[in-house]
Design a protein around this motif. Structure first.
Motif, PDB file in Angstrom:
ATOM      1  N   PHE A 549       0.824  -1.204   0.000  1.00  0.00           N
ATOM      2  CA  PHE A 549       0.000   0.000   0.000  1.00  0.00           C
ATOM      3  C   PHE A 549       0.860   1.257   0.000  1.00  0.00           C
ATOM      4  CE2 PHE A 549      -2.277  -3.402   2.146  1.00  0.00           C
ATOM      5  CZ  PHE A 549      -3.443  -3.455   1.393  1.00  0.00           C
ATOM      6  N   GLY A 550       0.619   2.132  -0.965  1.00  0.00           N
ATOM      7  CA  GLY A 550       1.337   3.396  -1.017  1.00  0.00           C
ATOM      8  C   GLY A 550       0.642   4.467  -0.193  1.00  0.00           C
ATOM      9  N   TYR A 551       1.310   5.587  -0.098  1.00  0.00           N
ATOM     10  CA  TYR A 551       0.747   6.733   0.618  1.00  0.00           C
ATOM     11  C   TYR A 551      -0.488   7.237  -0.125  1.00  0.00           C
ATOM     12  CZ  TYR A 551       0.351  11.449   2.536  1.00  0.00           C
ATOM     13  OH  TYR A 551      -0.113  12.597   3.115  1.00  0.00           O
ATOM     14  N   HIS A 552      -1.605   7.356   0.584  1.00  0.00           N
ATOM     15  CA  HIS A 552      -2.878   7.770  -0.018  1.00  0.00           C
ATOM     16  C   HIS A 552      -3.634   8.594   1.016  1.00  0.00           C
ATOM     17  CE1 HIS A 552      -6.514   6.421  -2.722  1.00  0.00           C
ATOM     18  NE2 HIS A 552      -6.592   7.684  -2.367  1.00  0.00           N
ATOM     19  N   PRO A 553      -3.536   9.921   0.951  1.00  0.00           N
ATOM     20  CA  PRO A 553      -4.147  10.760   1.996  1.00  0.00           C
ATOM     21  C   PRO A 553      -5.660  10.601   2.037  1.00  0.00           C
ATOM     22  CG  PRO A 553      -3.450  12.098   0.142  1.00  0.00           C
ATOM     23  CD  PRO A 553      -2.910  10.728  -0.098  1.00  0.00           C
ATOM     24  N   ARG A 554      -6.211  10.785   3.223  1.00  0.00           N
ATOM     25  CA  ARG A 554      -7.651  10.651   3.426  1.00  0.00           C
ATOM     26  C   ARG A 554      -8.404  11.796   2.753  1.00  0.00           C
ATOM     27  NH1 ARG A 554     -10.726  11.862   8.364  1.00  0.00           N
ATOM     28  NH2 ARG A 554      -8.719  12.234   9.388  1.00  0.00           N
ATOM     29  N   ASN A 555      -9.557  11.479   2.185  1.00  0.00           N
ATOM     30  CA  ASN A 555     -10.449  12.497   1.633  1.00  0.00           C
ATOM     31  C   ASN A 555     -11.268  13.084   2.778  1.00  0.00           C
ATOM     32  OD1 ASN A 555     -10.505  12.171  -1.611  1.00  0.00           O
ATOM     33  ND2 ASN A 555     -10.152  10.188  -0.642  1.00  0.00           N
ATOM     34  N   LEU A 556     -10.943  14.277   3.168  1.00  0.00           N
ATOM     35  CA  LEU A 556     -11.588  14.897   4.324  1.00  0.00           C
ATOM     36  C   LEU A 556     -12.882  15.597   3.917  1.00  0.00           C
ATOM     37  CD1 LEU A 556      -8.435  16.527   5.959  1.00  0.00           C
ATOM     38  CD2 LEU A 556      -9.569  14.414   6.650  1.00  0.00           C
ATOM     39  N   ARG A 557     -13.911  15.413   4.743  1.00  0.00           N
ATOM     40  CA  ARG A 557     -15.126  16.195   4.525  1.00  0.00           C
ATOM     41  C   ARG A 557     -14.842  17.645   4.891  1.00  0.00           C
ATOM     42  NH1 ARG A 557     -19.536  12.511   7.702  1.00  0.00           N
ATOM     43  NH2 ARG A 557     -17.745  12.297   9.107  1.00  0.00           N
ATOM     44  N   LYS A 558     -15.409  18.547   4.114  1.00  0.00           N
ATOM     45  CA  LYS A 558     -15.235  19.963   4.423  1.00  0.00           C
ATOM     46  C   LYS A 558     -16.208  20.345   5.532  1.00  0.00           C
ATOM     47  CE  LYS A 558     -13.876  20.939  -0.347  1.00  0.00           C
ATOM     48  NZ  LYS A 558     -13.995  19.530  -0.771  1.00  0.00           N
ATOM     49  N   GLU A 559     -15.804  21.331   6.320  1.00  0.00           N
ATOM     50  CA  GLU A 559     -16.659  21.816   7.399  1.00  0.00           C
ATOM     51  C   GLU A 559     -16.798  23.321   7.306  1.00  0.00           C
ATOM     52  OE1 GLU A 559     -16.754  20.261  11.398  1.00  0.00           O
ATOM     53  OE2 GLU A 559     -15.057  18.977  10.925  1.00  0.00           O
TER      54      GLU A 559
END
Length: 653
Positions: A549-559
Motif C-alpha cells: 500500500f502506497g501513501y494515499h491521503p484521506r479524503n476529508l469532509r469539508k466543514e
C-alpha cells in the motif's frame, strides 16, 4: 540520497527486515527459503477490525468494496443502491450515523498503521444521502401475523421495527413524545442531524407498512404492562435514558437554574428555548456537553429578562416557550465547558472539541466541580471548581487551585439515567433494565430490551442491540431455540450467498448419483479451498503485507464552522459531504483486511504458476483466484505478498 525526515513522516513505508537483521526470526521464514513445506495456500476469510469495532456490526469492508467499484452489484442494480442495501443490513440510518457516530470502526482500522484511517463515516454519509436523493426504500418480509410492541421510538426502537418488519412481524411503537427519533431528534441539534434527512430515514421504515405509532403515550401510565402482554405476542423495551444526572455537589437538587444537558437540548430541539443565559457553565467532556455549549453559543442571551424569559423556566416546564422575537435581540453568551479529563482524554470527538473552541467556547480541562454558590433567592451564581487528579479512578481536588466560575445557568452533562416511573417491576435497582446475552429480560418470557435502558452508551450500540433483539424475538415467536451467538457477532460477508447472487452456487450433491465421496477438488458441489473464520477471528495488521500500500491521503469532509463572531443564529449544517468521486477514492483506501480485493499479487509472484485467476464466467468476490495443487511446492510466496492476509498456508502437515 537519504530520505528526508519530513518525507518519512508524510509518506510512510513498510519494511519486513531492518538494518542488522541476519537470521530468520521464525520457522516460517526458514521454510520460505527452502521451498518445501508440504503446505499449500488456503483462502481464509476473517473479520476486519473496523467491523469488529462496530457496535452495529456493519459489513463495512463489504460496502466499501462496492463503493470502490471492486465488488460488482447484481444485474439491474446500480452500485449506489447495492452499497445502500449492504450498509443497511445492520443499520437503517446511514445518513444519520455517517454524521454523528464517533466511529470506533476508524479507531480499529488497520490503515492507522500506515498514514491514516479510512474515512468510514464520511463514505457512510455519502451512501445515506445518495439513498435519500434516489428514493431507495426497504421491503418487508412475508406477513407472519405476529404483533410486537416496541416501547420507545428512538434509534433502538426504530432499528428493531425495521429488523422485525424484514422478518414479517407487525410492530406498534409506543412513543412518549410527539415525534419519532429519540436522541436523534431530541438530543442532537439540527445542524448536526438535519431534520429533513432524519425524517426521510424514519419515513423509509414507516413505509414498510404495519408499523403503527402511538404518540404521547407513556407505558406504565397510559398503558399497562398487562395490556401489552394481552394484546401483543412480544414486547421490546427501548425507552432509552431521558433523565440527566445532576452534579454531585451540595444544593444541586432544587436549584432552578441548574439543569441537565438532556433537558437543555430537548428544550432547544423542540423549538421552545430561543435564548439562553449570559454566563453558561457546562460540566461534561462528552458529545452531549459539546452539543450543549455549541447550542448555547448559537442562541446567545437577551439582556433584559423577566421570569418567563429565563432559560430554566422553559427547560423545567416543558410547555412554556420563548417568544420567537427574543432571538432577534440576542447577544453573545459567555460559555465555559469543564471536564474532569484533560483534552486528549475527553470522550467527545476531537473535531467537535476543535469546532467548539473556534465558535468561542472556553474549555477548562482537568478540573472538577467542588461547590455551588447561590444568592439569597436560591439561584446559582457560580460554580466553584478545582484542578483534579485521578486517584484509583476517582477525581481528587488539588489543594489551593479552587476558583469560581460565574454562572447564570449551570448545566450537568455527566451522564443519563432511565425513568421507570410506573414500570418499577422492571427496575434492576439502578434505574435500568437487565438483559441476558440474547437481550431478553430475565424471568419475563416474551419481554426483550435494547438500547440505553440497558446501559447508556452510543447510538450505534443501541442499533446493534436492536438487531440482535429482533433476531431473538423472531426465534421466540417461531418457538425456536436461540442460536448461539458467534464470538465476533457482526454482519459477515457470506461467500455462499454471494455465489448464489452471481448464479454460481454449488450444485446439489446426490449420493445416489455420485457415490459416497470422501474428498474431491473437482466436483462443483461445494466451495473448495476456502475457510470462513470470520465469526471467530479478527485479522490484525501484522497479517497483512503492508508494503503493497502506497501513501494515499484521506479524503476529508469539508466543514463550515462559524467563528466566535458569526456563531449567533448559525444553525446551518457544518459538515459538507463527500462528492461521488471523493467517496470512491476514499473507498479505494480500504485495505480489505481478511478478504481478496483482486490485486493479482499472488498470480504474478507465484514461481510455479500454481496460483491462477478463476475464469471470468465463474468469478465473484472471494472467488477470484484458485490453486493448482499439482504445481504448488509450498513456497509461501503467495501468502507472503497477499496484501489483505486472505491467503494462509494449510492443507498439509
Amino acid at each position: 540520497m537519504a530520505t528526508s525526515s519530513d518525507e518519512m513522516k508524510t509518506k510512510p513505508s513498510w519494511r519486513r527486515f531492518h538494518d542488522g537483521d541476519d537470521t530468520w526470526s521464525s520457522l516460517t521464514e526458514k521454510i520460505f527459503v527452502q521451498d518445501t513445506s508440504h503446505k499449500c495456500p488456503t483462502y481464509v476469510h476473517k473479520t476486519p477490525p473496523c467491523q469488529g469495532s462496530c457496535p452495529s456490526g456493519e459489513d463495512i469492508r463489504g460496502w466499501l468494496a462496492i463503493v470502490r467499484q471492486q465488488e460488482r452489484p447484481p444485474v439491474d442494480v446500480d452500485w449506489q443502491e447495492y452499497a445502500f442495501r449492504r450498509s443497511t443490513e445492520a443499520n437503517p440510518f446511514p445518513a444519520m450515523m455517517g454524521r454523528v457516530c464517533p466511529a470506533p470502526c476508524q479507531d480499529g482500522c488497520n490503515r492507522n498503521e500506515l498514514e491514516d484511517y479510512v474515512g468510514i463515516n464520511a463514505v457512510e454519509q455519502f451512501i445515506g444521502d445518495t439513498a435519500i436523493e434516489n428514493g431507495y426504500g426497504f421491503e418487508a418480509g412475508p406477513d407472519t401475523g405476529r404483533r410486537v410492541a416496541i416501547i420507545g421510538g428512538g434509534p433502538a426502537g426504530l432499528a428493531a421495527a425495521y429488523q422485525l418488519r424484514r422478518r414479517g412481524h407487525a410492530c406498534t411503537v409506543f412513543e412518549a413524545n410527539e415525534g419519532l427519533g429519540g436522541m436523534f431528534r431530541y438530543g442532537i441539534p439540527g445542524y448536526r442531524v438535519p431534520r429533513d434527512k432524519l425524517d426521510a430515514e424514519i419515513g423509509r421504515i414507516l413505509a414498510m407498512g404495519q408499523v403503527e405509532c402511538r404518540f404521547n403515550t407513556r407505558v406504565g401510565v397510559d398503558v399497562s404492562i398487562a395490556d401489552l402482554e394481552r394484546d401483543f405476542d412480544a414486547v421490546l423495551w427501548a425507552i432509552g435514558c431521558q433523565a440527566g444526572r445532576g452534579l454531585p455537589v451540595e444544593g444541586w437538587d432544587g436549584t432552578p437554574n441548574c439543569v441537565s444537558g438532556v433537558a437543555f437540548l430537548k428544550a432547544f430541539n423542540e423549538g421552545r428555548m430561543k435564548v439562553t443565559a449570559e454566563k453558561v457553565v457546562c460540566v461534561g467532556g462528552g458529545d452531549t456537553s459539546i452539543d450543549v455549549v455549541s447550542v448555547a453559543r448559537r442562541l446567545g442571551h437577551i439582556t433584559k429578562t423577566g421570569q418567563p424569559d429565563l432559560p430554566e423556566t422553559v427547560i423545567h416546564d416543558g410547555y412554556v416557550a420563548h417568544d420567537a422575537a427574543s432571538a432577534a435581540a440576542a447577544e453573545g453568551a459567555q460559555v465555559t465547558l469543564t471536564s474532569l479529563f484533560t483534552r486528549d482524554k475527553m470522550t467527545a470527538a476531537e473535531h467537535e472539541v476543535s469546532d467548539a473552541l473556534q465558535e468561542g467556547v472556553t474549555i477548562l480541562d482537568g478540573v472538577m466541580p467542588v461547590a455551588l454558590l447561590k444568592d439569597a433567592n436560591g439561584r446559582a451564581t457560580g460554580l466553584k471548581v478545582a484542578d483534579c487528579q485521578m486517584v484509583d479512578g476517582r477525581p481528587v481536588p488539588v489543594e489551593g487551585t479552587e476558583r469560581v466560575l460565574e454562572a447564570d445557568l449551570v448545566v450537568a452533562a455527566i451522564g443519563q439515567g432511565g425513568d421507570l416511573s410506573g414500570l418499577e417491576e422492571l427496575d434492576n435497582g439502578r434505574g435500568l433494565i437487565n438483559a441476558d446475552k440474547f437481550f431478553q429480560v430475565p424471568d419475563r418470557p416474551g419481554h426483550f430490551v435494547a438500547g440505553d435502558i440497558i446501559r447508556p452508551h452510543l447510538l450505534t450500540t443501541a442499533i446493534g442491540q436492536a438487531w440482535i433483539a429482533a433476531e431473538s424475538i423472531d426465534e421466540y415467536l417461531k418457538q425456536a431455540e436461540h442460536k448461539r451467538r458467534p464470538k465476533v457477532d457482526v454482519h459477515h460477508f457470506n461467500l455462499l450467498a454471494k455465489m448464489g447472487e452471481a448464479e454460481l452456487a454449488p450444485e446439489r450433491f446426490s449420493v445416489a448419483d455420485h457415490g459416497d465421496l470422501r474428498g474431491t477438488s473437482d466436483g462443483n458441489w461445494a466451495i473448495h479451498n476456502y475457510e470462513d473464520r470470520s465469526a471467530a477471528e479478527v485479522i490484525p495488521h501484522d497479517e497483512l503485507f503492508l508494503a503493497h500500500f502506497g501513501y494515499h491521503p484521506r479524503n476529508l469532509r469539508k466543514e463550515e464552522v462559524p467563528s466566535a463572531e458569526e456563531v449567533i443564529g448559525h444553525f446551518k449544517e457544518r459538515v459538507v459531504g463527500l462528492t461521488e468521486a471523493e467517496a470512491i477514492d476514499e473507498g479505494k483506501r480500504c485495505m480489505s483486511c481478511g478478504m481478496c480485493f483482486e490485486c493479482d499479487n499472488c498470480v504474478i509472484f507465484c514461481p510455479q504458476t500454481a496460483v491462477f485467476r478463476v475464469p471470468k464466467d465463474k468469478r465473484t468476490t472471494g472467488r477470484y483466484v484458485d490453486t493448482d495443487y499439482s504445481k504448488c511446492i509450498g513456497c509461501h510466496i503467495c501468502a507472503d505478498v497477499c496484501p489483505t492476509g486472505y491467503i494462509k498456508m494449510g492443507l498439509g502437515e
